[in-house]
Design a protein around this motif. Sequence first.
Motif, mmCIF file in Angstrom:
data_model
loop_
_atom_site.group_PDB
_atom_site.id
_atom_site.type_symbol
_atom_site.label_atom_id
_atom_site.label_comp_id
_atom_site.label_asym_id
_atom_site.label_seq_id
_atom_site.Cartn_x
_atom_site.Cartn_y
_atom_site.Cartn_z
ATOM 1 N N SER A 42 -27.153 98.463 -23.574
ATOM 2 C CA SER A 42 -27.568 97.584 -22.477
ATOM 3 C C SER A 42 -28.401 98.290 -21.412
ATOM 4 N N SER A 43 -28.287 99.596 -21.293
ATOM 5 C CA SER A 43 -29.011 100.264 -20.220
ATOM 6 C C SER A 43 -30.193 101.113 -20.699
ATOM 7 N N PHE A 44 -30.071 101.762 -21.829
ATOM 8 C CA PHE A 44 -31.083 102.714 -22.267
ATOM 9 C C PHE A 44 -32.007 102.146 -23.346
ATOM 10 N N MET A 45 -31.451 101.392 -24.286
ATOM 11 C CA MET A 45 -32.215 100.914 -25.429
ATOM 12 C C MET A 45 -33.285 99.872 -25.096
ATOM 13 N N PRO A 46 -33.164 99.072 -24.035
ATOM 14 C CA PRO A 46 -34.252 98.124 -23.746
ATOM 15 C C PRO A 46 -35.599 98.789 -23.466
ATOM 16 N N HIS A 47 -35.579 100.071 -23.146
ATOM 17 C CA HIS A 47 -36.822 100.785 -22.875
ATOM 18 C C HIS A 47 -37.510 101.242 -24.154
ATOM 19 N N PHE A 51 -41.522 97.349 -32.836
ATOM 20 C CA PHE A 51 -42.302 96.141 -33.098
ATOM 21 C C PHE A 51 -41.965 95.022 -32.113
ATOM 22 N N GLY A 52 -41.695 95.391 -30.872
ATOM 23 C CA GLY A 52 -41.427 94.406 -29.831
ATOM 24 C C GLY A 52 -39.973 93.984 -29.717
ATOM 25 N N TYR A 53 -39.099 94.512 -30.560
ATOM 26 C CA TYR A 53 -37.683 94.153 -30.537
ATOM 27 C C TYR A 53 -36.831 95.370 -30.214
ATOM 28 N N THR A 54 -35.737 95.131 -29.520
ATOM 29 C CA THR A 54 -34.795 96.195 -29.208
ATOM 30 C C THR A 54 -33.751 96.274 -30.312
#
Length: 119
Positions: A42-47, A51-54
């Motif tokens: 929730s905190s690190f992976m959205p960055h 291909f536009g997906y987390t």
Amino acid sequence: QRLRFNGATLNVKHRVKHYTKKMLVKILISAPILYFLTLLQSSFMPHFTVFGYTPNVIFILIILSAFLSPSFSLISAISGGIFLDIFSTHFLGFNVLILAGTVFFIGSILKKYVQIPVR
């Protein structure tokens, strides 16, 4: 209470107690790992997107768990889903349903189409 099976005597209470203790240790080890991975998700992976997906780290871990340890994967799916729901904007129970459904689907496919050789 003793159970006789092919000439061997098994202590049923001892087996159940051993299995319960083993499962409890697995839960106590996996819960902090799933919590840490949820925080990472929730905190690190959205960055970091592919291909536009987390990528969903918990989902990948639950799928691997379903193949490697089917008896433990449902417990992992429920606890991982609860952790994801806490940090998510979806309604409570959404991720639990998705992960548990995935585990049931993989389990049914494995049961129906995969035969594990007996040694």
